[in-house]
Scaffold this motif. Structure first.
Motif, PDB file in Angstrom:
ATOM      1  N   VAL A   1     -17.903   9.843   5.634  1.00  0.00           N
ATOM      2  CA  VAL A   1     -16.238   9.787   5.937  1.00  0.00           C
ATOM      3  C   VAL A   1     -15.620   9.749   4.563  1.00  0.00           C
ATOM      4  O   VAL A   1     -16.090   9.488   3.508  1.00  0.00           O
ATOM      5  CB  VAL A   1     -16.141   8.517   6.909  1.00  0.00           C
ATOM      6  CG1 VAL A   1     -16.979   8.736   8.321  1.00  0.00           C
ATOM      7  CG2 VAL A   1     -16.208   7.125   6.379  1.00  0.00           C
ATOM      8  N   ASP A   2     -14.355  10.056   4.694  1.00  0.00           N
ATOM      9  CA  ASP A   2     -13.506  10.143   3.675  1.00  0.00           C
ATOM     10  C   ASP A   2     -13.017   8.598   3.143  1.00  0.00           C
ATOM     11  O   ASP A   2     -12.769   8.242   2.281  1.00  0.00           O
ATOM     12  CB  ASP A   2     -12.084  11.010   4.132  1.00  0.00           C
ATOM     13  CG  ASP A   2     -12.526  12.193   4.237  1.00  0.00           C
ATOM     14  OD1 ASP A   2     -12.916  12.698   3.462  1.00  0.00           O
ATOM     15  OD2 ASP A   2     -12.305  12.760   5.404  1.00  0.00           O
ATOM     16  N   VAL A   3     -12.835   7.852   4.375  1.00  0.00           N
ATOM     17  CA  VAL A   3     -12.304   6.404   4.331  1.00  0.00           C
ATOM     18  C   VAL A   3     -12.870   5.571   5.348  1.00  0.00           C
ATOM     19  O   VAL A   3     -13.020   6.119   6.622  1.00  0.00           O
ATOM     20  CB  VAL A   3     -10.838   6.343   4.509  1.00  0.00           C
ATOM     21  CG1 VAL A   3     -10.311   4.934   4.380  1.00  0.00           C
ATOM     22  CG2 VAL A   3     -10.056   7.370   3.476  1.00  0.00           C
ATOM     23  N   ILE A   4     -13.272   4.430   4.888  1.00  0.00           N
ATOM     24  CA  ILE A   4     -13.935   3.446   5.973  1.00  0.00           C
ATOM     25  C   ILE A   4     -12.807   2.217   6.325  1.00  0.00           C
ATOM     26  O   ILE A   4     -12.453   1.710   5.097  1.00  0.00           O
ATOM     27  CB  ILE A   4     -15.094   2.861   5.497  1.00  0.00           C
ATOM     28  CG1 ILE A   4     -16.187   3.969   5.417  1.00  0.00           C
ATOM     29  CG2 ILE A   4     -15.657   1.505   6.530  1.00  0.00           C
ATOM     30  CD1 ILE A   4     -17.500   3.163   4.807  1.00  0.00           C
ATOM     31  N   ALA A   5     -12.589   1.751   7.420  1.00  0.00           N
ATOM     32  CA  ALA A   5     -11.764   0.664   7.888  1.00  0.00           C
ATOM     33  C   ALA A   5     -12.396  -0.442   8.721  1.00  0.00           C
ATOM     34  O   ALA A   5     -13.037   0.319   9.416  1.00  0.00           O
ATOM     35  CB  ALA A   5     -10.354   0.903   8.129  1.00  0.00           C
ATOM     36  N   PHE A   6     -12.368  -1.445   8.603  1.00  0.00           N
ATOM     37  CA  PHE A   6     -12.854  -2.171   9.487  1.00  0.00           C
ATOM     38  C   PHE A   6     -11.948  -3.688   9.487  1.00  0.00           C
ATOM     39  O   PHE A   6     -11.239  -4.100   8.808  1.00  0.00           O
ATOM     40  CB  PHE A   6     -14.255  -2.508   9.056  1.00  0.00           C
ATOM     41  CG  PHE A   6     -14.780  -3.599   7.963  1.00  0.00           C
ATOM     42  CD1 PHE A   6     -15.285  -4.771   8.182  1.00  0.00           C
ATOM     43  CD2 PHE A   6     -14.194  -3.081   6.487  1.00  0.00           C
ATOM     44  CE1 PHE A   6     -15.607  -5.633   7.239  1.00  0.00           C
ATOM     45  CE2 PHE A   6     -14.426  -4.298   5.526  1.00  0.00           C
ATOM     46  CZ  PHE A   6     -15.173  -5.245   6.098  1.00  0.00           C
TER      47      PHE A   6
ATOM     48  N   LEU B   1     -11.399  10.195  13.894  1.00  0.00           N
ATOM     49  CA  LEU B   1     -11.468   9.042  14.003  1.00  0.00           C
ATOM     50  C   LEU B   1     -13.097   8.639  14.389  1.00  0.00           C
ATOM     51  O   LEU B   1     -13.543   9.371  15.602  1.00  0.00           O
ATOM     52  CB  LEU B   1     -10.662   8.122  14.865  1.00  0.00           C
ATOM     53  CG  LEU B   1     -10.867   6.564  15.125  1.00  0.00           C
ATOM     54  CD1 LEU B   1     -10.816   6.206  13.817  1.00  0.00           C
ATOM     55  CD2 LEU B   1     -10.104   5.931  16.017  1.00  0.00           C
ATOM     56  N   LEU B   2     -13.649   8.078  13.675  1.00  0.00           N
ATOM     57  CA  LEU B   2     -15.319   7.753  14.413  1.00  0.00           C
ATOM     58  C   LEU B   2     -15.168   6.235  14.374  1.00  0.00           C
ATOM     59  O   LEU B   2     -14.949   5.409  13.527  1.00  0.00           O
ATOM     60  CB  LEU B   2     -16.339   7.895  13.205  1.00  0.00           C
ATOM     61  CG  LEU B   2     -16.407   9.252  12.581  1.00  0.00           C
ATOM     62  CD1 LEU B   2     -17.714   9.512  11.689  1.00  0.00           C
ATOM     63  CD2 LEU B   2     -16.512  10.286  13.693  1.00  0.00           C
TER      64      LEU B   2
ATOM     65  N   LEU C   1     -12.001   9.472   9.162  1.00  0.00           N
ATOM     66  CA  LEU C   1     -11.664   7.905   9.020  1.00  0.00           C
ATOM     67  C   LEU C   1     -12.841   7.185  10.018  1.00  0.00           C
ATOM     68  O   LEU C   1     -13.016   7.212  11.279  1.00  0.00           O
ATOM     69  CB  LEU C   1     -10.328   7.299   9.638  1.00  0.00           C
ATOM     70  CG  LEU C   1     -10.533   5.916   9.598  1.00  0.00           C
ATOM     71  CD1 LEU C   1     -10.357   5.426   8.452  1.00  0.00           C
ATOM     72  CD2 LEU C   1      -8.905   5.665  10.328  1.00  0.00           C
ATOM     73  N   GLY C   2     -13.676   6.366   9.364  1.00  0.00           N
ATOM     74  CA  GLY C   2     -14.612   5.640  10.276  1.00  0.00           C
ATOM     75  C   GLY C   2     -14.111   4.256  10.343  1.00  0.00           C
ATOM     76  O   GLY C   2     -13.871   3.517   9.437  1.00  0.00           O
ATOM     77  N   PHE C   3     -13.693   3.702  11.661  1.00  0.00           N
ATOM     78  CA  PHE C   3     -13.461   2.358  12.099  1.00  0.00           C
ATOM     79  C   PHE C   3     -14.164   1.482  12.716  1.00  0.00           C
ATOM     80  O   PHE C   3     -14.856   1.956  13.421  1.00  0.00           O
ATOM     81  CB  PHE C   3     -12.049   2.340  12.662  1.00  0.00           C
ATOM     82  CG  PHE C   3     -11.433   1.116  12.759  1.00  0.00           C
ATOM     83  CD1 PHE C   3     -11.592   0.024  13.557  1.00  0.00           C
ATOM     84  CD2 PHE C   3     -10.261   1.064  11.710  1.00  0.00           C
ATOM     85  CE1 PHE C   3     -11.041  -1.060  13.621  1.00  0.00           C
ATOM     86  CE2 PHE C   3      -9.538  -0.364  11.917  1.00  0.00           C
ATOM     87  CZ  PHE C   3     -10.062  -1.260  12.576  1.00  0.00           C
TER      88      PHE C   3
END
Ligand code: GYE
Length: 613
Positions: A381-386, A357-358, A327-329
């Motif tokens: 990444v598999d999922v990006i969140a921001f 976690l990135l 996951l990229g946050f």
């Protein structure tokens, strides 16, 4: 037809329909879930019941009992009381009418957890609400017709469900809002056919001259849209555009009707049956971080999007359970106590759930946040969140993420984008409601006064919490001519800036009765300024703010802050659940709204030790 009969028989066989008395004690059932259904005359509700039954089967020792109100809210009230008396552990209720059934749901909620599905009810006296955003569904229909029409002059006829139902009102509102500025699209008539195919067919036949003069018919469900089609077929008319809502599978379901070219389009309206049982089990097993509202995703389905839709199913991620989830946050900054707690929650939840976690912190710089998202795309990444620092300026980078096939989750704040499919899910609070709650507390606290002068310390300009908290507060205050917002300045959610803004207010205004701060940190800054001016915060000047951080409870215990409206930063567990669900191939809901409370100073002592941030 044969399949529906089988489902019906299955239904009767496996579900203890509530006609017979049911004694819990006689079985070794772990959980008994009661379902108070509005009626069984709509295909959509049969699908909801089947989903509930099928999903419940995947949990051992769970039994479901149904009650059918036959569209009578009085009967539904009796059903709910009877289900409670039969010893259910949790109630799922699909209201017949929102307002009328609210008290019965409140009574049930005082005893057991309650999930409200489909139609929202007034207030927040329930555990969880699950439904689609019907206003958005109406807008999606309007947008489709706009695209179809281009600049051509077209006439539209609308067929709605039951006239006084909340989904109908919201769909009509969204639909009209989308068409209001257009002079070439004319809504010439609107009929109610109570969600029923045959009634829609009759209405069309009875008014065939008007219908044959129209270009588009928008029906609030596929069953009614199919009724219109049948009437047209009888009259030999085949040049009209007909669109519906629901998009159910099965021979007469909307997807098949679109596939067959009978409907031009439908907008999917998931029933929420599966989600309700899965969330019921989360509630019964007291899982951490449960939301208050879940809005399911509605999508436009035409023959071309159907192809994409089927091509995407089942979404084979090609992953093995051993593959680590990455996951990229992209965090927006460290501007407040709330933000620090939010960062901690995300980092610890990733650790606990074994997600890699990135994490990037943009330190309040949108350019840096966009660059962080781009680096996550590159890292595949598999999922990006921001947490979007402000609401606009994200279309390009989100298009890049979509093109790379990486889903994006907005955490805590929302964005405004032209294409709503650029964001997979929003995990957010209801900021408008928070502002409204702060205003409700202040008006109640000063109900005996007739000239209350309020100053507002706003959040970061352009951020959704600042925009919505200001609107939610002002909309309520504007109802009272005894209360006035005399000044407002942004403090960017930063404690010291709250101090500076309050210092300026105190210099500018002879009398200030109350401060409304968009977060606790700015309120704590304001308290220092008020004290330096020789005044008593909390008594000479009332202070209401938002977040619910521990320091705010400390200030309330000292009588310096009067009330804080909770906005939970502990979004980590829910975010990781959404990431895992997505990676496991589940369709994520459109919006997940967190659970929140209101804490006046009178209860600060009682809750102080239990505050987690
Ligand atoms: O209220 C404030 C933080 O976005 C909800 O941002 C969040 C807000 C929160 O700085 O303290």
């Amino acid at each position: 037809m044969k399949k529906l009969l089988v489902i019906g028989a299955l239904f009767l066989l496996t579900a203890l329909f509530f006609s017979c008395s049911f004694e819990r004690e006689s079985t070794d059932i772990q959980y008994l879930i009661g379902v108070a259904q509005a009626n069984l005359s709509e295909p959509w509700r049969e699908v909801m019941n089947t989903e509930i039954l099928e999903t419940a089967k995947s949990y051992p020792n769970v039994r479901v009992v149904f009650a059918n109100a036959g569209n009578s809210w009085e009967k539904q009230e009796a059903d709910i009381d009877k289900l409670i008396r039969s010893g259910i552990d949790l109630l799922i209720v699909s209201p017949v009418e929102s307002r009328e059934i609210t008290p019965a749901i409140g009574r049930a909620h005082s005893l057991i957890p309650v999930i409200v599905i489909d139609k929202a009810i007034e207030g927040y006296d329930y555990s969880l609400f699950i439904g689609v955003d019907n206003f958005l569904v109406g807008k999606q229909a309007g947008r489709f017709i706009k695209r179809q029409a281009g600049s051509d002059e077209i006439k539209v006829i609308e067929i709605t469900g039951s006239a006084d139902s909340l989904p109908v009102a919201e769909r009509m509102h969204g639909f009209r809002e989308e068409l209001v500025e257009l002079e070439n699209i004319h809504l010439i008539e609107s009929y109610s056919a109570d969600w029923l195919r045959d009634k829609a067919q009759d209405i069309t036949t009875e008014n065939i001259d008007l219908f044959s003069g129209s270009d588009v018919v928008f029906a609030h469900n596929d069953a009614m849209a199919f009724g219109v089609y049948r009437a047209f077929a009888e009259a030999g008319i085949n040049d009209k555009i007909i669109i519906g809502i629901d998009g159910l599978t099965g021979p007469e379901g909307g997807l098949a009707l679109v596939q067959a070219g009978i409907l031009e389009a439908t907008i999917t309206c998931p029933t929420g049956g599966t989600e309700a049982v899965n969330r019921a089990m989360d509630i019964l097993s007291e899982r951490d971080g449960l939301p208050k509202k879940i809005f399911l995703r509605s999508s436009l389905m035409t023959q071309s999007t159907l192809k994409e839709h089927y091509a995407r199913l089942p979404r084979n991620t090609g992953r093995t359970p051993e593959d680590p989830i990455v996951l990229g946050f992209a965090q927006l900054g460290s501007e407040s106590t709330w933000r620090e707690a939010n960062t901690k929650s995300i980092i610890s939840a990733a650790e606990e759930s074994g997600i890699t976690l990135l994490f990037e912190n943009a330190e309040l710089n949108q350019g840096k946040q966009i660059a962080a998202i781009r680096s996550f795309i590159e890292a595949e990444v598999d999922v990006i969140a921001f947490a979007p620092i402000v609401s606009t300026g994200w279309d390009d980078v989100l298009k890049e993420a979509k093109a790379a096939g990486i889903p994006v989750i907005c955490s805590d704040r929302t964005v405004e984008v032209a294409d709503e499919t650029l964001v997979t899910t929003y995990l957010v609070a209801d900021f408008i409601e928070e502002g409204r709650r702060a205003a409700v507390w202040l008006v109640d606290e000063t109900r005996n006064r007739d000239d209350v002068r309020i100053v507002e310390i706003g959040g970061l300009v352009g951020s959704t919490p600042a925009i919505d908290r200001a609107n939610g507060f002002a909309d309520f205050i504007d109802r009272f001519d005894t209360h006035q917002i005399i000044d407002s300045e942004p403090g960017d959610f930063i404690r010291n800036l709250g101090y500076d803004v309050m210092t300026r207010f105190l210099l500018r205004h002879e009398r200030i009765d109350a401060v409304y701060a968009h977060n606790d940190d700015m309120a704590l800054g304001a308290i220092r300024a008020i004290e330096e001016a020789g005044l008593e915060p909390g008594s000479d000047i009332l202070i209401v703010s938002i977040d619910g951080v521990k320091d705010a409870f400390q200030a309330m215990k000292k009588g310096k802050l009067n009330c804080t409206v909770e906005c939970s930063p502990l979004l980590g567990p829910q975010l990781m659940k959404a990431v895992q669900d997505y990676v496991n191939g589940e369709e994520l809901p459109l919006r997940i709204i967190t659970e929140e409370g209101v804490f006046p100073m009178e209860v600060a002592k009682e809750f102080f030790s239990s505050r987690l941030y």
